[in-house]
Design an enzyme around this catalytic site. Structure first.
Site, short mmCIF file in Angstrom:
data_model
loop_
_atom_site.label_atom_id
_atom_site.label_comp_id
_atom_site.label_asym_id
_atom_site.label_seq_id
_atom_site.Cartn_x
_atom_site.Cartn_y
_atom_site.Cartn_z
N HIS A 55 0.82 -1.22 0.00
CA HIS A 55 0.00 0.00 0.00
C HIS A 55 0.86 1.27 0.00
O HIS A 55 0.33 2.36 -0.17
CB HIS A 55 -1.02 0.00 1.15
N ASP A 99 -0.07 -7.54 1.69
CA ASP A 99 0.41 -6.15 1.70
C ASP A 99 1.93 -6.14 1.86
O ASP A 99 2.48 -5.81 2.91
CB ASP A 99 -0.28 -5.39 2.84
N SER A 192 3.97 2.85 8.13
CA SER A 192 3.60 1.81 7.17
C SER A 192 4.80 1.31 6.39
O SER A 192 5.65 2.09 5.96
CB SER A 192 2.59 2.35 6.16
#
Length: 238
Positions: A55, A99, A192
């Site tokens: 992502h 992911d 992230s």
């Protein structure tokens, strides 16, 4: 329903809440992914490859290694552009399954006491395992407060039953939860793609969560041990 981490930092990304400033260059495998600004973290797994979250994808990324304070030049940094950015072919942007992403550097990093690789997992980690998550993400679950220096948080892997009860129907076999059900300590926006390292092995990639550090909403991480063959085959064929 708000997914907190599932976007790079310019939208809503992930960061460390309730942690501490890492000892300088202690997480020497930590990368900052930049496109004019820090937007995600990553982990150096070889001199030419970085693991991050799918992502966090951008077609061109500058990887910054040897960083501690990303706002100043400390003399230990290496800035290397990406030559390939490869999302997992089965990445699902709706539920964030798979992911994970690999970034090939345009030249090998020089490995030293400030820049080093982290080992891939020899096996999956069991619940209760203590791990370290790090990043330059948001320090607050409720406002925007991004640090310049790398933050660390020690946290345990939670049981799959706790994880499933926190996020019913949303946890796939490629995810695990880690952190504290009571809240207060978590990764957050801007973290992230960054590392969760347990016993010297990269077991997790910061992926998503509901808010940051909220009660009964722990952080959700990509289960790196499921991707060892994809990582090795992708590296060898590129």
């Amino acid at each position: 329903f708000a997914v907190a981490f599932a976007a790079p930092i310019d939208d809503e990304d992930d960061k460390i809440v309730g942690g501490y400033e890492c000892r300088k260059n202690s997480a020497s495998y930590q990368a900052s992914l930049q496109s004019g600004y820090h937007f995600c973290g990553g982990s150096l797994i070889s001199s030419t490859w970085v693991v991050s979250a799918a992502h966090c994808y951008k077609s061109r990324i500058q990887v910054r290694l040897g960083e501690h304070n990303i706002a100043v030049n400390e003399g230990t940094e290496q800035f290397i552009d990406s030559v390939k950015v490869i999302m997992h072919p089965s990445y699902n942007s709706r539920n964030l399954d798979n992911d994970i992403m690999l970034i090939k550097l345009s030249k090998p990093a020089s490995l030293n006491s400030y820049v080093s690789t982290v080992a891939l997992p020899s096996s999956c980690a069991s619940s209760g395992t203590r791990c370290l998550v790090s990043g330059w993400g948001n320090l607050s679950g409720s406002s925007s407060n991004y640090p310049d220096t790398l933050r660390c948080l020690d946290l345990p892997i939670l049981s799959s039953s706790s994880c499933n009860s926190a996020y019913p129907g949303q946890i796939t076999s490629n995810m695990f939860c880690a952190g504290f059900m009571e809240g207060g300590k978590d990764s957050c926006q801007g973290d992230s793609g960054g590392p969760v390292v347990c016993n010297g092995q990269l077991q997790g990639v910061v992926s998503w969560g509901y808010g940051c550090a909220q009660r009964n909403k722990p952080g959700v991480y990509t289960k790196v041990c499921n991707y060892r063959s994809w990582i090795s085959s992708t590296m060898s064929s590129n």
